[in-house]
Design a protein around this motif. Structure first.
Motif, PDB file in Angstrom:
ATOM      1  N   SER B 264       0.801  -1.222   0.000  1.00  7.56           N
ATOM      2  CA  SER B 264       0.000   0.000   0.000  1.00  7.56           C
ATOM      3  C   SER B 264       0.834   1.273   0.000  1.00  7.56           C
ATOM      4  CB  SER B 264      -0.916   0.024   1.226  1.00  7.56           C
ATOM      5  OG  SER B 264      -1.797  -1.073   1.205  1.00  7.56           O
ATOM      6  N   ARG B 268       2.046   2.287  -3.508  1.00  8.36           N
ATOM      7  CA  ARG B 268       0.967   3.286  -3.514  1.00  8.36           C
ATOM      8  C   ARG B 268      -0.367   2.753  -4.060  1.00  8.36           C
ATOM      9  NH1 ARG B 268       5.595   5.937  -5.655  1.00  8.36           N
ATOM     10  NH2 ARG B 268       4.651   6.315  -7.707  1.00  8.36           N
ATOM     11  N   ILE B 269      -0.742   1.541  -3.630  1.00  6.11           N
ATOM     12  CA  ILE B 269      -2.006   0.970  -4.105  1.00  6.11           C
ATOM     13  C   ILE B 269      -2.860   0.421  -2.946  1.00  6.11           C
ATOM     14  CG2 ILE B 269      -1.278   0.413  -6.470  1.00  6.11           C
ATOM     15  CD1 ILE B 269      -0.723  -2.497  -5.407  1.00  6.11           C
ATOM     16  N   PRO B 270      -3.069   1.231  -1.871  1.00  6.10           N
ATOM     17  CA  PRO B 270      -3.850   0.689  -0.749  1.00  6.10           C
ATOM     18  C   PRO B 270      -5.234   0.181  -1.157  1.00  6.10           C
ATOM     19  CG  PRO B 270      -3.600   3.093  -0.560  1.00  6.10           C
ATOM     20  CD  PRO B 270      -2.647   2.624  -1.621  1.00  6.10           C
ATOM     21  N   GLY B 271      -5.885   0.853  -2.103  1.00  5.11           N
ATOM     22  CA  GLY B 271      -7.224   0.446  -2.514  1.00  5.11           C
ATOM     23  C   GLY B 271      -7.269  -0.921  -3.181  1.00  5.11           C
ATOM     24  N   HIS B 272      -6.105  -1.397  -3.638  1.00  8.46           N
ATOM     25  CA  HIS B 272      -6.069  -2.721  -4.281  1.00  8.46           C
ATOM     26  C   HIS B 272      -5.849  -3.838  -3.277  1.00  8.46           C
ATOM     27  CE1 HIS B 272      -5.964  -1.262  -8.538  1.00  8.46           C
ATOM     28  NE2 HIS B 272      -5.552  -0.164  -7.916  1.00  8.46           N
ATOM     29  N   ARG B 273      -5.496  -3.524  -2.051  1.00  8.68           N
ATOM     30  CA  ARG B 273      -5.392  -4.447  -0.925  1.00  8.68           C
ATOM     31  C   ARG B 273      -4.425  -5.598  -1.144  1.00  8.68           C
ATOM     32  NH1 ARG B 273      -5.231  -2.160   1.885  1.00  8.68           N
ATOM     33  NH2 ARG B 273      -5.811  -3.357   3.680  1.00  8.68           N
TER      34      ARG B 273
END
Lengths: 457, 457
Positions: B264, B268-273
């Motif tokens: 995340s 930088r992809i927290p929404g992708h979990r």
């Protein structure tokens, strides 16, 4: 590489059955490694055989590459998806179209009744964590049972109160057996486990049994009477004709009912991991606490992608359901044509099939010294030698002492361990037709119809 | 709509603090609704301010729209991602480049040492479930603590053994205080809780403290001596200079160490979990059982998208880290220029900042009858009136009786509740500069520097 751990593993986790799907996958790998002339027919894990709709794939691409989807979302899901899903359920269940017993129109579902999870397994686990304190809780579950539900019971130190189902009833759980469990528990002293929920999977995994709206009314009344939650796992809801039930029309449904769902089967995106919970906002508030610790939020791109598409996908859902029902009929035709094989129940994604009784003692044909073959033996031979991957009934039943301790109608038959689960929805009609020659071959390998040779150890 | 539930909620869940982020989000919503002239500066939840790399976004689009990604994957993750991540860790930690104490080259990490989860919160929860039987376990945690870790303790009925940290030490936990806990527990009778793990977050959330490789060696030795797991939450590992530690070079690391990570922050992809666990394959085997019941598999598209990209993203990780370090320096410069404000510790994504001592009694300026303001009051005023969203220190500390019962160095200072967490990585340098006038305004609102008026209730 050192192998020991200097710290211990929780006994409830070591006691939990290992995930069964990897075992089936190993059989598939072995079959494929032996360079078979026939392609593998994979009817094991419930995975839609058709790809997602083109509009879904395009929306997934768009949402995934949008930097805004890369940020965290709301714990219980995107509000747009929750709103859209509430509307889908209102349509599918006809919520508010009939009058309730009091003569009032029941209120429709809204976004506030819905939470989004990272798949339906998570939805079930979150619910068990929120409702069932470890070591003091029990849960009523029909048997055969979905293995991940049974695993959660052990892992969470929750006692499963299994209701063995009879094949003659189409594997429908007996409501009076459930009542007996609840009455017995009520009479028990403090310190014993207390029932917290009745969990029904409809259409069922593994048997395919579809419980009627009328039956579900009775289960609701029972749960309400004994003040336990009625948890319906409706993962396969898109594969029944008409409204799955009318419980959302009850004015008081939020006091007793929880409905779990999945985007994996209807929308055919299991790899994207989305599930849903329909429940009272009073319950969802607590589930949000568990979800925050577990997922923070469900993956956002599929939520954002689907939110605006749901109404447009109804036609596709119906078409899938119709195609699947026709495939079920074809499947029955094929199976019925194979000597000794029998479809015992079917619906949703699955058919529960009895292999020939003779197999139980036909093991001499395998060149091994065995007196009796269980469903796992048969599933293994069927995959390794005929390239047909199914899941054995044993994956859906407790074994050993737990199985011995079971009581009630259906128990003896469950011990016979003579079924295989076929995931019909995984494959197309052509693959179903190919099952014919494969099962004939299996009968040949097992010496079906030949004189039975019992080998003594 | 009926509001009561006819079934109960597990006491451990009702006892768990509600998720704190939504509370902060409500402040933001209120601020935005009042049509402020100044844009909201959101330094609350740790969310990378920069979008993912263009190559990542393109790969996400491709993987998400590939029907193959829509199927289920392996429980512990795509083998390609596990292999790629092992290689990244080998490079980042310099595994195998130094000789171990025995003179042998240590073995590198492999895919078998790695599991992929749906985010790092899940990784932590899975680990607690696998290692800490409810009601009989305790876990050592430095305080301030990441709120989701504390919430998991309550939810799982695991006793947190907090190690209060002193701001003067840069919020470094005292190893002798930890040893005292472990010694005390050792001397206790059966029936009391048993320590199962030491959990350290480095770089720390919320304080930003970065524990040195040397310190982590000592923590490892302590964990090993007392046969508890050393769990490092290394979510922010990409934002330190050089290898975060050399523990993977220990021949026996798999016996004691577990390292948790996240995609995340660095990617930088927290929404992708996506999260990760580095641990012994002997432990991962058990974690797979828990993961199967919780996630079946982590979302596949981001796994597939990243697997082949990781080495190419090293340059971007380094650039982000350098930019963030420069932003930390700028932040300190700005904060130091505001009378009464002080950066107490910083690193990784966060800075832990003391607001002016005067605020504690300056509440008359708010027109409310209060004698003392805590960090939540201050965070709320700062967001509602100045448009600066931070998280109050109180979110990272127990309250009430639990706080009163704490002992040891640092306890008194924690009770003063005088810090705010700023998520520096959320914003760009320009936003950091804008903090200057906002905090000046805050000082004005709070009557900082004016004569203090204490209002009696």
């Amino acid at each position: 590489m050192s192998s020991a751990l200097r710290f211990g593993i929780a006994p409830a986790v070591t006691a939990t059955t290992a995930p069964p799907i990897p075992k089936a996958r190993e059989w598939a790998t072995s079959y494929l490694a032996s360079n078979p002339e026939l392609p593998l027919l994979d009817l094991s894990q419930g995975v839609p055989g058709d790809p997602p709709d083109e509009t879904v794939l395009a929306a997934l691409a768009k949402a995934s590459s949008d930097p805004r989807s890369a940020k965290y979302g709301s714990i219980l899901g995107e509000i747009e998806l929750r709103e859209a899903l509430a509307e889908e359920f209102n349509v599918q269940y006809g919520v508010g179209s009939s009058s309730s017993s009091s003569g009032r129109k029941s209120s429709k579902l809204s976004a506030q009744d819905i939470g989004i999870t990272t798949g339906c397994n998570m939805a079930f686990l979150v619910l068990v964590m929120a409702l069932c304190p470890p070591s003091t809780s029990s849960v009523l579950l029909p048997l055969p049972a979905y293995f991940n539900h049974s695993m959660v019971m052990t892992m969470q130190s929750v006692k499963p109160l299994y209701i063995p189902c009879e094949p003659e009833s189409g594997f429908r759980p007996s409501i009076s057996a459930a009542r007996d469990h609840l009455e017995t528990a009520k009479g028990q002293s403090e310190g014993s486990t207390r029932p917290r929920m009745i969990c029904l999977v409809t259409p069922n995994n593994p048997t395919g049994a579809v419980y009627s709206p009328r039956e579900l009314e009775d289960w609701y009344d029972l749960a309400k009477e004994f003040e336990v939650a009625l948890v319906l796992d409706e993962t396969y809801r898109d594969f029944v004709d008409g409204p799955p039930h009318h419980l959302f029309d009850r004015e008081d449904w939020r006091e007793t009912l929880v409905s779990l769902g999945s985007f994996s089967k209807g929308y055919r995106i299991p790899g994207h991991r989305l599930g849903s919970i329909v429940a009272s906002p009073d319950l969802l508030r607590h589930l949000a606490t568990v979800c925050d610790c577990m997922q923070i939020c469900a993956p956002r791109p599929p939520q954002i992608a689907l939110a605006s598409l749901l109404p447009s996908l109804r036609v596709s859902l119906t078409a899938s359901s119709v195609a699947l029902q026709s495939r079920h009929r074809l499947f029955t035709e094929i199976i019925t044509s194979i000597p000794g094989w029998q479809v015992v129940s079917q619906g949703g994604f699955y058919a529960y099939v009895a292999f020939p009784e003779d197999y139980k003692t036909a093991s001499s044909a395998l060149g091994r010294k065995r007196k009796s073959l269980g469903s796992e033996d048969v599933a293994k031979v069927l995959s390794l030698q005929c390239g047909v991957l199914t899941l054995p009934g044993s994956f859906f039943c407790p074994s050993g002492e737990e199985l011995e301790a079971l009581e009630g109608a259906g128990t003896e038959q469950l011990r016979e361990d003579k079924w295989l689960r076929f995931a019909i929805a995984n494959v197309d009609d052509e693959a179903v037709r190919q099952l014919g020659p494969r099962l004939h071959k299996m009968n040949g390998i097992m010496g079906f119809g030949e004189e039975v040779v019992v080998v003594d150890d």
